[in-house]
Scaffold this active site. Structure first.
Site, PDB file in Angstrom:
ATOM      1  N   HIS A   1       0.414  -1.399   3.888  1.00 59.21           N
ATOM      2  CA  HIS A   1      -0.510  -1.790   4.957  1.00 59.21           C
ATOM      3  C   HIS A   1      -0.129  -1.082   6.261  1.00 59.21           C
ATOM      4  CE1 HIS A   1      -3.006  -4.723   7.326  1.00 59.21           C
ATOM      5  NE2 HIS A   1      -2.115  -4.400   8.261  1.00 59.21           N
ATOM      6  N   GLU A   2       1.158  -1.112   6.577  1.00 60.43           N
ATOM      7  CA  GLU A   2       1.605  -0.460   7.809  1.00 60.43           C
ATOM      8  C   GLU A   2       1.505   1.051   7.709  1.00 60.43           C
ATOM      9  OE1 GLU A   2       1.947  -2.145  10.421  1.00 60.43           O
ATOM     10  OE2 GLU A   2       1.810  -4.064   9.353  1.00 60.43           O
TER      11      GLU A   2
ATOM     12  N   HIS B   1      -1.748   2.162   8.903  1.00 58.90           N
ATOM     13  CA  HIS B   1      -1.830   2.333  10.359  1.00 58.90           C
ATOM     14  C   HIS B   1      -1.059   3.578  10.798  1.00 58.90           C
ATOM     15  CE1 HIS B   1      -3.724  -1.510  10.891  1.00 58.90           C
ATOM     16  NE2 HIS B   1      -2.670  -2.207  10.529  1.00 58.90           N
TER      17      HIS B   1
END
Length: 437
Positions: A24-25, A28
């Site tokens: 998920h990170e 980003h």
């Protein structure tokens, strides 16, 4: 051995959760770096630092509490004007947020800040994390239903009923007055593999059942494979009231929750259950269904949390579809791993739990409130609307949106999230969900 399996299930889910958060990170991190934003930290977990390593300008590491993760981007908000001391709780919170934001802006890298990116790039960066979880869910569900398969009735016959008894009968043996079943009369035997019915090839028992149920009283040509050779038979379904089932053999329920009973063609044969591989598109379809289900859960979240609190206090049975904490998910994973079932069945359920967890991460992070990703998207879109409005009316470009003004609301949301997490944690410890009942 059971304890080891239980611990193994928990570890499987913790590792899967860690990978889901980490990716998920990454969702980003990658676009942020591609767009030139300076990223100071990439961390999995919160609290005290366990380990870290600096690579280039970014510090990568792990923290003690594996309850999430974050990347620290330079200049999430416009730099402050260095106003004097703040007065009041809310003003102090805003000033502290601005000071912390200012510290992320490195000298000489004032142009490599997040808030100066075009609106569409900011949206891409913030949606990258949730979309990574969505992609993971699609991949896991695809492996589950197209690689392993969905447990359904196969074309291999497991049993043949000797006689026909009324649907409401509880008899377990045939009596002299009970007529022979059409399957027994036709000479079907356990181990036969259905090839075609009424000239239509069948690949699942559900397809065969649909043909039989639609033809009560009609003689049907039946081809089975027995001992490696095909054998032609004839079978005539009788009209009988039977509970309608789905492809997995589970009863279909009406709006009142009662099994649907209809008069359909019946022959009296049962199939072996097995994993039937689905088309590659089935994984994306299953993901979409889960997204819809989780979105509905989010809409009714306050009511569900209230019900969880009531069941916790009263000791009542908890809704199996209620939200879970990390402890609850781990507990379910341990119970699944320790059940007395084939290894493939247990592994399939664990994969389903992990995929559903990624769907939950995707939907939850899209809630349009700070500090969630959806909140940052709304801030970026609002700035885009202001710029378009100014251009339409030939006004000067507006100043960047200062989201630090929303810090008081962000704190309220954070407190509510912490409270929700605490409630779910206590409920999962003392009144857990039992999906294995």
């Amino acid at each position: 051995m059971e304890i080891l399996l239980y611990v193994g299930g928990i570890l499987f889910m913790l590792i899967g959760l860690g990978l889901s958060i980490g990716l998920h990170e990454v969702g980003h991190l990658v676009p942020a770096k591609l767009f030139g934003v300076r990223v100071g930290q990439y961390m999995i977990g919160f609290g005290p630092r366990l380990w870290s390593k600096r690579i280039g300008e970014t510090e990568y590491g792990f923290k003690l509490l594996p309850l999430g993760g974050f990347i620290s981007m330079s200049g999430m908000y416009p730099a402050s004007n260095n106003a004097g001391p703040a007065r009041g709780v809310f003003r102090t919170l805003i000033q502290d947020a601005r000071s912390a934001n200012d510290e992320t802006i490195a000298e000489g890298a004032e142009d490599r800040v997040f808030y100066k990116l075009p609106v569409w790039k900011r949206v891409v960066v913030m949606l990258g994390g949730p979309l990574m979880n969505l992609l993971l869910a699609v991949i896991i569900f695809t492996v589950l239903v197209s690689g392993i398969g969905v447990q359904q009735g196969t074309t291999t016959i497991a049993s043949v009923t000797e006689c026909v008894v009324p649907a409401e009968s509880t008899a377990t043996e045939c009596s002299a007055d009970d007529p022979a079943s059409p399957a027994a009369e036709a000479g079907i035997e356990p181990g036969d593999v259905l090839v075609s019915i009424d000239g239509q090839p069948v690949s699942t028992f559900a397809e065969a059942t649909a043909i039989v149920q639609a033809a009560p009283g009609d003689a049907l040509d039946l081809v089975v494979r027995r001992d490696g050779a095909e054998k032609a038979l004839s079978i005539t379904p009788i009209a009988a009231e039977r509970t309608i089932t789905d492809a997995s053999g589970q009863p279909i329920l009406d709006s009142s929750g009662d099994p649907v009973v209809k008069e359909v063609g019946y022959v009296g044969m049962g199939s072996q259950m097995g994993y039937v591989q689905q088309p590659l598109t089935a994984g994306a379809q299953l993901t979409a269904e889960n997204v819809s289900r989780v979105a509905s859960l989010i809409v009714t979240l306050p009511v569900r949390l209230w019900d969880i609190g009531v069941s916790l206090v009263t000791g009542g049975e908890r809704d199996p579809n209620s939200p879970l904490s990390v402890v609850g998910v781990g507990r379910l994973a341990g119970e699944v791993a320790a059940t007395d079932a084939p290894i493939l069945n247990r592994f399939a359920v664990l994969l389903q739990l992990l995929a559903s967890l990624n769907v939950a991460l995707f939907v939850f992070n899209l809630i349009p409130l700070l500090p969630l990703d959806g909140g940052h998207v709304v801030v970026a879109l609002w700035e885009g609307v202001k710029r378009i409005w100014a251009k339409l009316f030939r006004r000067p470009p507006p100043a960047p949106v200062d989201a630090t003004r929303l810090v008081p609301l962000t704190v309220v949301v954070a407190v509510l999230l912490i409270g929700m997490g605490a409630l779910l944690l206590v409920a999962d410890l003392f009144n857990p969900v039992d999906i294995l009942q």
